[in-house]
Enzyme design. Structure first.
Site, PDB file in Angstrom:
ATOM      1  CB  ALA A  73     -48.495  28.555   2.468  1.00 44.19           C
ATOM      2  CD  GLU A 106     -43.765  15.407  -5.054  1.00 40.88           C
ATOM      3  OE1 GLU A 106     -43.457  16.583  -4.749  1.00 40.88           O
ATOM      4  OE2 GLU A 106     -43.199  14.778  -5.966  1.00 40.88           O
ATOM      5  CG  ASN A 111     -53.665  19.844   2.074  1.00 41.51           C
ATOM      6  OD1 ASN A 111     -54.726  20.460   2.153  1.00 41.51           O
ATOM      7  ND2 ASN A 111     -52.477  20.428   2.090  1.00 41.51           N
ATOM      8  CE1 TYR A 118     -51.768  23.358  -5.382  1.00 41.14           C
ATOM      9  CE2 TYR A 118     -51.863  21.243  -4.262  1.00 41.14           C
ATOM     10  CZ  TYR A 118     -51.388  22.536  -4.340  1.00 41.14           C
ATOM     11  OH  TYR A 118     -50.538  23.008  -3.384  1.00 41.14           O
TER      12      TYR A 118
HETATM   13  C1  LIG Z   1     -54.473  25.127   0.114  1.00 45.08           C
HETATM   14  C2  LIG Z   1     -54.554  26.642   0.358  1.00 45.08           C
HETATM   15  C3  LIG Z   1     -53.304  27.293  -0.202  1.00 45.08           C
HETATM   16  C4  LIG Z   1     -55.781  27.186  -0.384  1.00 45.08           C
HETATM   17  O1  LIG Z   1     -55.747  28.611  -0.330  1.00 45.08           O
HETATM   18  P1  LIG Z   1     -57.077  29.493  -0.389  1.00 45.08           P
HETATM   19  O2  LIG Z   1     -56.670  30.905  -0.541  1.00 45.08           O
HETATM   20  O3  LIG Z   1     -57.973  29.169   0.741  1.00 45.08           O
HETATM   21  O4  LIG Z   1     -57.746  28.953  -1.761  1.00 45.08           O
HETATM   22  P2  LIG Z   1     -58.923  29.616  -2.616  1.00 45.08           P
HETATM   23  O5  LIG Z   1     -59.794  30.466  -1.736  1.00 45.08           O
HETATM   24  O6  LIG Z   1     -58.345  30.253  -3.820  1.00 45.08           O
HETATM   25  O7  LIG Z   1     -59.758  28.324  -3.033  1.00 45.08           O
HETATM   26  C5  LIG Z   1     -59.684  27.800  -4.348  1.00 45.08           C
HETATM   27  C6  LIG Z   1     -60.295  26.414  -4.369  1.00 45.08           C
HETATM   28  O8  LIG Z   1     -59.590  25.519  -3.516  1.00 45.08           O
HETATM   29  C7  LIG Z   1     -60.495  24.571  -2.951  1.00 45.08           C
HETATM   30  N1  LIG Z   1     -60.502  24.734  -1.501  1.00 45.08           N
HETATM   31  C8  LIG Z   1     -59.931  25.729  -0.786  1.00 45.08           C
HETATM   32  N2  LIG Z   1     -60.138  25.513   0.536  1.00 45.08           N
HETATM   33  C9  LIG Z   1     -60.847  24.376   0.634  1.00 45.08           C
HETATM   34  C10 LIG Z   1     -61.334  23.627   1.729  1.00 45.08           C
HETATM   35  N3  LIG Z   1     -61.137  24.032   3.002  1.00 45.08           N
HETATM   36  N4  LIG Z   1     -61.992  22.463   1.473  1.00 45.08           N
HETATM   37  C11 LIG Z   1     -62.182  22.036   0.208  1.00 45.08           C
HETATM   38  N5  LIG Z   1     -61.736  22.719  -0.889  1.00 45.08           N
HETATM   39  C12 LIG Z   1     -61.076  23.862  -0.667  1.00 45.08           C
HETATM   40  C13 LIG Z   1     -61.849  24.861  -3.553  1.00 45.08           C
HETATM   41  O9  LIG Z   1     -61.960  24.108  -4.742  1.00 45.08           O
HETATM   42  C14 LIG Z   1     -61.720  26.346  -3.882  1.00 45.08           C
HETATM   43  O10 LIG Z   1     -62.570  26.740  -4.906  1.00 45.08           O
HETATM   44  P3  LIG Z   1     -64.033  27.347  -4.544  1.00 45.08           P
HETATM   45  O11 LIG Z   1     -63.768  28.538  -3.677  1.00 45.08           O
HETATM   46  O12 LIG Z   1     -64.607  27.677  -5.874  1.00 45.08           O
HETATM   47  O13 LIG Z   1     -64.748  26.267  -3.791  1.00 45.08           O
HETATM   48  C15 LIG Z   1     -54.717  26.942   1.876  1.00 45.08           C
HETATM   49  O14 LIG Z   1     -55.785  26.156   2.398  1.00 45.08           O
HETATM   50  C16 LIG Z   1     -53.465  26.712   2.709  1.00 45.08           C
HETATM   51  O15 LIG Z   1     -52.600  27.573   2.815  1.00 45.08           O
HETATM   52  N6  LIG Z   1     -53.368  25.516   3.341  1.00 45.08           N
HETATM   53  C17 LIG Z   1     -52.207  25.215   4.216  1.00 45.08           C
HETATM   54  C18 LIG Z   1     -50.935  25.024   3.431  1.00 45.08           C
HETATM   55  C19 LIG Z   1     -51.057  23.871   2.444  1.00 45.08           C
HETATM   56  O16 LIG Z   1     -51.565  22.807   2.773  1.00 45.08           O
HETATM   57  N7  LIG Z   1     -50.546  24.088   1.223  1.00 45.08           N
HETATM   58  C20 LIG Z   1     -50.549  23.096   0.170  1.00 45.08           C
HETATM   59  C21 LIG Z   1     -49.337  22.229   0.259  1.00 45.08           C
HETATM   60  S1  LIG Z   1     -49.316  20.997  -1.032  1.00 45.08           S
END
Ligand SMILES: CC(C)(COP(=O)(O)OP(=O)(O)OC[C@H]1O[C@@H](n2cnc3c(N)ncnc32)[C@H](O)[C@@H]1OP(=O)(O)O)[C@@H](O)C(=O)NCCC(=O)NCCS
Length: 152
Positions: A73, A106, A111, A118
């Site tokens: 997260a 999972e 999402n 991933y």
């Molecule tokens: C999922 C999460 C951890 C990603 O964190 P983040 O710091 O934004 O991720 P990054 O900036 O490192 O992004 C890495 C890659 O993830 C993907 N990604 C991240 N946000 C995205 C979005 N909104 N839509 C599509 N792809 C996305 C892309 O492939 C991205 O690569 P790119 O920047 O080259 O396009 C964040 O959105 C989050 O905290 N979500 C809520 C909690 C959650 O759902 N956790 C997962 C539970 S299984």
């Protein structure tokens, strides 16, 4: 993003992480859950900090040579800056050091952001769990990254 550090989570981080958790999930883990995780010998947790402020976390359980990722997260205002990537990279590095066979998790089918993260780090969909999430009955994808066994 400058000044971002990734370190192992400690008891001192737990109250801040519990607040972060509420901003990230519909069904957040309690502060007590995180405190319990700090005592869990199987648990490996990391925290991302911006100048000392907790802005993200991730962790897995090391069970029988497999790493079960429990959560990743990042605070909403810090997303799309590579912080999730830093946390995943740290878990992969640690999994290799621990000689784990795989990392698995999972993820809600809705999402897309998490699935994108991933996939970018080599996780493949290997199956699904029907109605895995009790809050809305949503299905989960099972995503796994396998590691080649090292030649000794
Ligand atoms: C999922 C999460 C951890 C990603 O964190 P983040 O710091 O934004 O991720 P990054 O900036 O490192 O992004 C890495 C890659 O993830 C993907 N990604 C991240 N946000 C995205 C979005 N909104 N839509 C599509 N792809 C996305 C892309 O492939 C991205 O690569 P790119 O920047 O080259 O396009 C964040 O959105 C989050 O905290 N979500 C809520 C909690 C959650 O759902 N956790 C997962 C539970 S299984």
């Amino acid at each position: 993003m400058k000044n971002i550090t990734i370190t192992r989570m400690t008891d001192d981080d737990v109250s801040e992480i519990a607040e972060l958790e509420k901003k990230c999930f519909a069904v957040p883990w309690s502060e007590k859950s995180f405190r319990d995780e700090m005592q869990n010998k199987l648990a490996v947790y990391f925290v991302a900090k911006d100048n000392g402020k907790c802005i993200g976390y991730a962790g897995f359980w090391n069970v029988s040579g497999e790493g079960d990722i429990t959560n990743v997260a990042v605070l909403p205002e810090y997303r799309k800056n590579g912080i999730g990537s830093m946390l995943i990279s740290e878990m992969i590095k640690t999994a290799v050091t621990l000689k784990l066979e795989l990392l698995t998790l999972e993820v809600r089918k809705s999402n897309i952001a998490a699935q994108g993260l991933y996939k970018k780090y080599g996780f493949d969909i290997i199956g699904e769990r029907k109605r895995y999430y009790s809050d809305n009955g949503e299905d989960a994808w099972i995503m796994t990254k396998s590691f080649e066994p090292c030649e000794e």
